[in-house]
Design a protein around this motif. Structure first.
Motif, PDB file in Angstrom:
ATOM      1  N   ALA A  25       0.812  -0.874   0.010  1.00  0.00           N
ATOM      2  CA  ALA A  25       0.240   0.019  -0.303  1.00  0.00           C
ATOM      3  C   ALA A  25       1.005   1.111   0.104  1.00  0.00           C
ATOM      4  O   ALA A  25       1.222   2.809  -0.882  1.00  0.00           O
ATOM      5  CB  ALA A  25      -0.936  -0.278   0.869  1.00  0.00           C
ATOM      6  N   ARG A  29       1.114   3.605  -2.668  1.00  0.00           N
ATOM      7  CA  ARG A  29       0.757   5.041  -2.706  1.00  0.00           C
ATOM      8  C   ARG A  29       2.138   6.463  -3.255  1.00  0.00           C
ATOM      9  O   ARG A  29       1.312   7.745  -3.668  1.00  0.00           O
ATOM     10  CB  ARG A  29       0.209   5.458  -1.131  1.00  0.00           C
ATOM     11  CG  ARG A  29      -0.040   6.519  -1.078  1.00  0.00           C
ATOM     12  CD  ARG A  29      -0.194   7.444   0.629  1.00  0.00           C
ATOM     13  NE  ARG A  29      -0.775   8.649   0.648  1.00  0.00           N
ATOM     14  CZ  ARG A  29      -0.839   9.106   1.690  1.00  0.00           C
ATOM     15  NH1 ARG A  29      -0.959   8.405   2.636  1.00  0.00           N
ATOM     16  NH2 ARG A  29      -1.373  10.382   2.135  1.00  0.00           N
ATOM     17  N   ARG A 205      -1.564  13.665  -3.331  1.00  0.00           N
ATOM     18  CA  ARG A 205      -0.236  12.292  -3.371  1.00  0.00           C
ATOM     19  C   ARG A 205       0.859  12.276  -4.590  1.00  0.00           C
ATOM     20  O   ARG A 205       1.767  12.632  -3.976  1.00  0.00           O
ATOM     21  CB  ARG A 205      -1.227  11.090  -3.647  1.00  0.00           C
ATOM     22  CG  ARG A 205      -2.186  10.517  -3.001  1.00  0.00           C
ATOM     23  CD  ARG A 205      -2.701   9.138  -3.255  1.00  0.00           C
ATOM     24  NE  ARG A 205      -3.271   8.904  -2.115  1.00  0.00           N
ATOM     25  CZ  ARG A 205      -4.265   7.733  -1.679  1.00  0.00           C
ATOM     26  NH1 ARG A 205      -4.047   7.133  -3.708  1.00  0.00           N
ATOM     27  NH2 ARG A 205      -5.041   7.394  -1.259  1.00  0.00           N
ATOM     28  N   ARG A 233      -6.773  12.541   4.599  1.00  0.00           N
ATOM     29  CA  ARG A 233      -7.884  11.755   3.397  1.00  0.00           C
ATOM     30  C   ARG A 233      -8.870  12.350   2.904  1.00  0.00           C
ATOM     31  O   ARG A 233      -9.454  13.169   3.263  1.00  0.00           O
ATOM     32  CB  ARG A 233      -8.499  10.627   4.621  1.00  0.00           C
ATOM     33  CG  ARG A 233      -7.656   9.923   5.610  1.00  0.00           C
ATOM     34  CD  ARG A 233      -8.140   8.781   6.758  1.00  0.00           C
ATOM     35  NE  ARG A 233      -9.257   8.524   6.358  1.00  0.00           N
ATOM     36  CZ  ARG A 233      -9.360   6.853   5.882  1.00  0.00           C
ATOM     37  NH1 ARG A 233      -8.753   5.815   5.747  1.00  0.00           N
ATOM     38  NH2 ARG A 233     -10.575   6.847   5.016  1.00  0.00           N
ATOM     39  N   GLU A 379      -5.393   6.956  -9.660  1.00  0.00           N
ATOM     40  CA  GLU A 379      -5.117   7.382  -8.500  1.00  0.00           C
ATOM     41  C   GLU A 379      -5.973   6.155  -7.371  1.00  0.00           C
ATOM     42  O   GLU A 379      -5.730   5.448  -6.419  1.00  0.00           O
ATOM     43  CB  GLU A 379      -4.860   8.424  -7.621  1.00  0.00           C
ATOM     44  CG  GLU A 379      -2.881   9.368  -8.180  1.00  0.00           C
ATOM     45  CD  GLU A 379      -2.220   8.121  -7.299  1.00  0.00           C
ATOM     46  OE1 GLU A 379      -2.127   7.720  -6.270  1.00  0.00           O
ATOM     47  OE2 GLU A 379      -1.728   7.394  -8.589  1.00  0.00           O
ATOM     48  N   THR A 383      -5.385   2.728  -5.744  1.00  0.00           N
ATOM     49  CA  THR A 383      -6.299   3.248  -4.075  1.00  0.00           C
ATOM     50  C   THR A 383      -7.380   1.330  -3.808  1.00  0.00           C
ATOM     51  O   THR A 383      -6.316   1.357  -2.858  1.00  0.00           O
ATOM     52  CB  THR A 383      -7.146   4.258  -3.989  1.00  0.00           C
ATOM     53  OG1 THR A 383      -5.700   5.152  -4.162  1.00  0.00           O
ATOM     54  CG2 THR A 383      -6.782   3.977  -2.660  1.00  0.00           C
TER      55      THR A 383
END
Length: 393
Positions: A25, A29, A205, A233, A379, A383
């Motif tokens: 993860a 990211r 990001r 978030r 993205e 995710t």
């Protein structure tokens, strides 16, 4: 010093799987990290990271390459290309953009097509599916290599169904479950979100806000909207309508908005309002024409866009006062006019937001340009793709 979780012998297998997932993860990211950076990002020890990276590399999930950090040799870890591809789709008011990306954050192919005003949902989604297949063929891949699809829609949407949550916001799309329609055409998982939210995700990001935890992304385009990242978030709100700047009422006696209310911000700074202002002098032009002229020094177009940005800035200032983000990132077509737009919005926010003695949110142009929403769709797809053991699940 990071410490690994302590577990009983009976839970070692599940702990190892959890640690593998954490490492994958983190690499997904950030696109690529050294093993030292992975340890810091995951809280795992350097020894555990090294062991798991070797396992993942042997399984074909990640790739490693020697690099240099602060003059020292290091091992950079990225997701392996053979782990699969993701697709991003941006359905904008005037264009359809589709891209393929790998799990290392590289765009491997993309294409953009113009769309007519009030384009039909069925035709547009058919085109999107065909473009995804065409791009896969272009890079020598097939649908079997596609892990998931992210869709950025120029409207507030319910992330679970892909349905537009505000009737009239995207004319003709009210009862279309976008995710389900594309899943039937592509036989792959499809995830849908508002384009401004995905623009915020991308800038947070990979773009101008990648070093912040709280970010407000303002999309100035044919309409006005925003995306919020809070504590790292994406924040969508209870019903998926967070960030709808264009539908904040600024004049109770103003003209009717397509959402059904009067005097929304979009009625003053949206495409129709802006073109109405320049038409007497320029005749029939497009919004992109106005932006280009303003960027090239046309005083009339620059004044129209600057005034619109200051008006939008008043609404943005209210959000800055309430939310207190670290950074405001400005994107969308209007931001391509440069400081004519970004500088005017910055000035307005500083004038109308609550003054802060020690710090205040800076206002900057997005670094991803008009591709932010498409990159955000990629993205989103990444995710939502769980890659462990080299397979998506």
């Amino acid at each position: 010093m990071p410490r690994d979780n302590v577990a009983s012998p009976g839970s070692q297998t599940s702990l190892r799987e959890a640690n593998r997932s954490r490492i994958v993860a983190a690499v997904k990211r950030f696109g690529g990290l050294t093993q030292v950076e992975l340890a810091a990002a995951t809280g795992l020890s350097a020894a555990t990271v090294s062991t798991i990276v070797k396992e993942l590399a042997a399984a074909g999930v990640v790739e490693t390459a020697t690099t240099s950090r602060s003059g020292r040799r290091a091992l950079r870890v990225t997701i392996a290309r053979q782990a699969g591809l993701v697709a991003g789709v941006h359905v904008g008011p005037r264009s359809l953009a589709v891209a393929l990306g790998d799990l290392a954050h590289d765009v491997v192919a993309d294409q953009t097509l113009p769309l007519p005003v009030d384009h039909r949902a069925d035709t547009t989604l058919d085109r999107a599916a065909l473009l995804v297949v065409d791009l896969l063929e272009k890079v020598g891949a097939s649908l079997d290599d596609l892990l998931s699809v992210g869709v950025a829609l120029s409207s507030p949407v319910d992330a679970g169904t892909g349905l537009v949550t505000v009737r009239g916001a995207l004319r003709g799309w009210d009862d279309v479950a976008v995710g389900q329609v594309l899943e039937k055409r592509l036989a792959r998982p499809v995830h849908v979100d508002a384009d401004a939210s995905l623009g915020a995700l991308a800038e947070h990001r990979l773009g101008a806000g990648r070093h912040t935890r709280d970010l407000l992304y303002v999309r100035l385009s044919y309409g006005t909207s925003a995306g919020l990242v809070l504590s790292g978030r994406l924040y969508r709100g209870g019903s998926g309508t967070a960030g709808q700047l264009g539908h904040v009422q600024v004049d109770p006696t103003g003209p009717m908005c397509r959402c059904g209310n009067r005097g929304c911000l979009d009625t003053e700074v949206g495409e129709t309002a802006l073109l109405d202002l320049v038409r007497p002098a320029l005749g029939e032009v497009t919004l992109r024409d106005v932006v280009r002229r303003a960027r090239d020094g046309d005083p009339g177009c620059a004044r129209v866009l600057a005034d619109a940005s200051r008006r939008a800035g008043q609404v943005v200032a209210g959000i800055v006062t309430v939310v207190d983000p670290q950074l405001v990132v400005v994107g969308g077509e209007l931001a391509q006019a440069g400081d004519v737009v970004v500088g005017a919005l910055r000035e307005s926010v500083r004038r109308h937001a609550l003054p802060h003695r020690f710090s205040s949110a800076d206002v900057v142009a997005g670094s991803l340009g008009t591709q932010a929403e498409l990159i955000g769709a990629l993205e989103l797809a990444r995710t939502e793709t769980d890659v462990v053991e080299g397979v998506a699940r």
